[in-house]
Motif scaffolding. Structure first.
Motif, mmCIF file in Angstrom:
data_model
loop_
_atom_site.group_PDB
_atom_site.id
_atom_site.type_symbol
_atom_site.label_atom_id
_atom_site.label_comp_id
_atom_site.label_asym_id
_atom_site.label_seq_id
_atom_site.Cartn_x
_atom_site.Cartn_y
_atom_site.Cartn_z
ATOM 1 N N ILE A 186 2.556 1.223 -10.832
ATOM 2 C CA ILE A 186 2.285 2.161 -9.745
ATOM 3 C C ILE A 186 0.792 2.234 -9.314
ATOM 4 C CG2 ILE A 186 1.543 4.917 -9.430
ATOM 5 C CD1 ILE A 186 4.125 5.278 -10.975
ATOM 6 N N THR A 204 3.247 13.007 -13.293
ATOM 7 C CA THR A 204 4.634 13.581 -13.575
ATOM 8 C C THR A 204 5.289 12.866 -14.658
ATOM 9 O OG1 THR A 204 4.991 14.083 -11.387
ATOM 10 C CG2 THR A 204 6.830 13.606 -12.483
ATOM 11 N N ILE A 254 2.565 11.103 -9.337
ATOM 12 C CA ILE A 254 3.870 10.259 -9.998
ATOM 13 C C ILE A 254 2.990 9.924 -11.523
ATOM 14 C CG2 ILE A 254 4.981 8.310 -10.167
ATOM 15 C CD1 ILE A 254 4.712 8.124 -7.028
ATOM 16 N N ARG A 275 0.224 8.582 -5.855
ATOM 17 C CA ARG A 275 -0.023 7.760 -7.036
ATOM 18 C C ARG A 275 -0.316 8.573 -8.301
ATOM 19 N NH1 ARG A 275 -2.466 1.656 -6.128
ATOM 20 N NH2 ARG A 275 -1.121 1.051 -4.287
#
Length: 191
Positions: free
Chosen positions: A53, A12, A9, A6
């Motif tokens: 997320i 990112t 991500i 998580r």
């Protein structure tokens, strides 16, 4: 989803936002309606993805509040955690009154410029930097009033401005107690 994945991500996503905002800011000068629309769309979408997320489901009880036609210049809220910023970003795509040091943080600083944050110096409560106005006024209150006057000016194209969210305490709280309240957003008959 496991925590390290998580976090990876989310980091990112921030890097992708930074790259897209860098591209948009280089293509479209301020003020530009297309620039604002792209930034708002990417900002809202990325905030929703990050909330998803984190397994945070956002339910809007008053749909009119998030409606573009009921848009106001300044949002005022109690600041409980950093998730507040993601929730407001997903609903309104707004900028914030933030401490000046945030504009120097990689990635976050550029996002702040793109969403038109008003930066406040904590060293001197009277010095501010405003990305949306070239006004040379020094106080935070003056910057807030100037922003609101520009926003509500009938000759101004409202599509070039983002809303600004202000947390009157100036920092996060535990959600139970209030701390020192700053009244700058309410000066001069606005909002």
């Amino acid at each position: 989803m496991i925590l390290p994945l998580r976090v990876f991500i989310i980091i990112t996503i921030f890097i992708i936002i930074w790259a897209l905002f860098k591209l948009i800011l280089s293509i479209y000068p301020f003020p530009h309606v297309t620039r604002k629309k792209w930034i708002e769309y990417i900002y809202k979408l990325s905030a929703l993805i990050i909330l998803s997320i984190m397994s945070i489901d956002l339910t809007v009880i008053n749909k009119n509040l998030a409606d573009k036609h009921s848009k106001v210049a300044i949002l005022v809220s109690n600041h409980i955690s950093w998730i507040d910023a993601l929730i407001y970003a997903s609903l309104f795509g707004n900028g914030y009154v933030a401490k000046e040091a945030t504009k120097h943080i990689p990635i976050v600083g550029l996002i702040g410029v793109a969403v038109q944050n008003i930066n406040v110096s904590l060293k001197s409560r009277t010095k501010t930097t405003n990305h949306t106005s070239s006004n040379n006024s020094d106080s935070t209150s003056d910057k807030m009033v100037q922003f609101q006057q520009d926003y509500y000016d009938e000759t101004t194209n409202k599509d070039i401005f983002n809303q600004i969210c202000v947390f009157p305490e100036g920092t996060t709280t535990n959600g139970v107690n209030m701390i020192s309240f700053r009244s700058g957003a309410f000066r001069g008959g606005f909002p």
